[in-house]
Enzyme design. Structure first.
Site, short mmCIF file in Angstrom:
data_model
loop_
_atom_site.label_atom_id
_atom_site.label_comp_id
_atom_site.label_asym_id
_atom_site.label_seq_id
_atom_site.Cartn_x
_atom_site.Cartn_y
_atom_site.Cartn_z
CE1 TYR A 1 41.15 29.87 40.54
CE2 TYR A 1 42.66 31.74 40.53
CZ TYR A 1 42.38 30.43 40.86
OH TYR A 1 43.30 29.68 41.53
CB SER B 1 44.84 30.32 44.51
OG SER B 1 45.71 30.84 43.52
#
Length: 216
Positions: free
Chosen positions: A86, A73
Site C-alpha cells: 500500500y 495519503s
C-alpha cells in the site's frame, strides 16, 4: 476510462478538473501478499489514476487550463509494518504527481496532492480484512493480529476525521487561483509528516512500532 472522458467532453465541451480518489489498502507482510494482489494494488492506486491523467491532459492542454487532484495519503510520506505494498503505491503516486506538476505547468495545468490522515471511511476495515487474508497465519501472525485489532478498535475509529475535511481540501485546491502543491489534512496527517522530517529512520521505526502495538 477513455469512454468516460470522451462522454464528459462531448457533453460539457471541456474538462476542468480530474480528481483521482480511488484506492484501497492491501495490507499484509510483503512476503505473504501474492504478486497478483500486489499488482492489483498498483493497478487501482497508481496505474488507474495516471491513465485517467493521460486521457484528460490533451483536453486540458488544448484549453490551457485544468487541475488534476491526486489523493495520496499520509501513507505516501510515512510507513507502518504490514503496509508495504500500500505504502509503495502512495509513495509512487506522490512522485508521479511531482513530475507531472512540472510537465503540465507550461500548459496552464495545476497538479495538486491531497494527503489524508485517518478518515472515517471503510478503508480501515478493508485493510484489516486484507491483512488477515494475507498474514493471519504463519510467521507474521502476531504482527497481523496486533495491527488488525488496532485498525478495528473503537479508539481508532473515534479519532478519525470526517470525509468532509477531504472534500473541503479538494474544493480549495480546485478553486484557488494558485493552489498549494499539497494539502495534508485529517487526523494525524500534519504531525506525522512533521515527525518524519524531524527524526531519524531508527527513531521513527520505534515510534511507529509502538503505535502499532508491536515490540520496538
Amino acid at each position: 476510462m477513455a469512454a468516460g472522458i470522451d462522454h464528459i467532453v462531448a457533453e460539457a465541451g471541456r474538462i476542468d478538473v480530474l480528481v483521482n480518489n480511488a484506492g484501497y489498502g492491501s495490507y499484509g507482510a510483503i512476503e505473504d501478499v501474492t504478486m497478483d494482489e500486489a499488482r492489483r494494488q498498483f493497478e487501482v492506486n497508481v496505474f488507474g489514476p495516471m491513465r485517467l491523467a493521460q486521457l484528460a491532459l490533451p483536453h486540458m492542454r488544448a484549453q490551457h487550463s485544468g487541475t488534476i487532484v491526486n489523493i495520496t495519503s499520509v501513507g505516501g510520506k510515512i510507513y507502518v509494518p504490514l503496509g508495504g505494498w500500500y505504502h509503495g503505491t502512495k509513495f509512487a503516486l506522490e512522485a508521479l504527481s511531482d513530475c507531472l506538476r512540472l510537465e503540465a505547468k507550461p500548459f496552464g495545468i495545476d497538479v495538486v496532492v491531497i494527503e489524508p490522515g485517518a478518515i472515517a471511511t471503510e478503508w480501515s476495515g478493508i485493510a484489516a480484512d486484507q491483512l488477515e487474508n494475507s498474514s493471519a497465519a504463519g510467521a507474521y501472525a502476531k504482527q497481523a493480529d496486533a495491527v488488525a485489532s488496532l485498525m478495528r478498535s473503537e479508539a481508532h475509529a473515534k479519532r478519525n476525521s470526517p470525509p468532509q475535511v477531504i472534500a473541503d481540501a479538494i474544493g480549495k485546491a480546485v478553486t484557488a487561483r494558485r493552489p498549494k502543491t499539497r494539502y495534508a489534512t485529517g487526523f494525524g496527517a500534519r504531525p506525522l509528516i512533521a515527525l518524519r522530517r524531524l527524526v531519524s529512520d531508527r527513531a521513527f521505526d520505534t515510534v511507529i512500532s509502538r503505535a502499532s502495538g508491536l515490540p520496538s
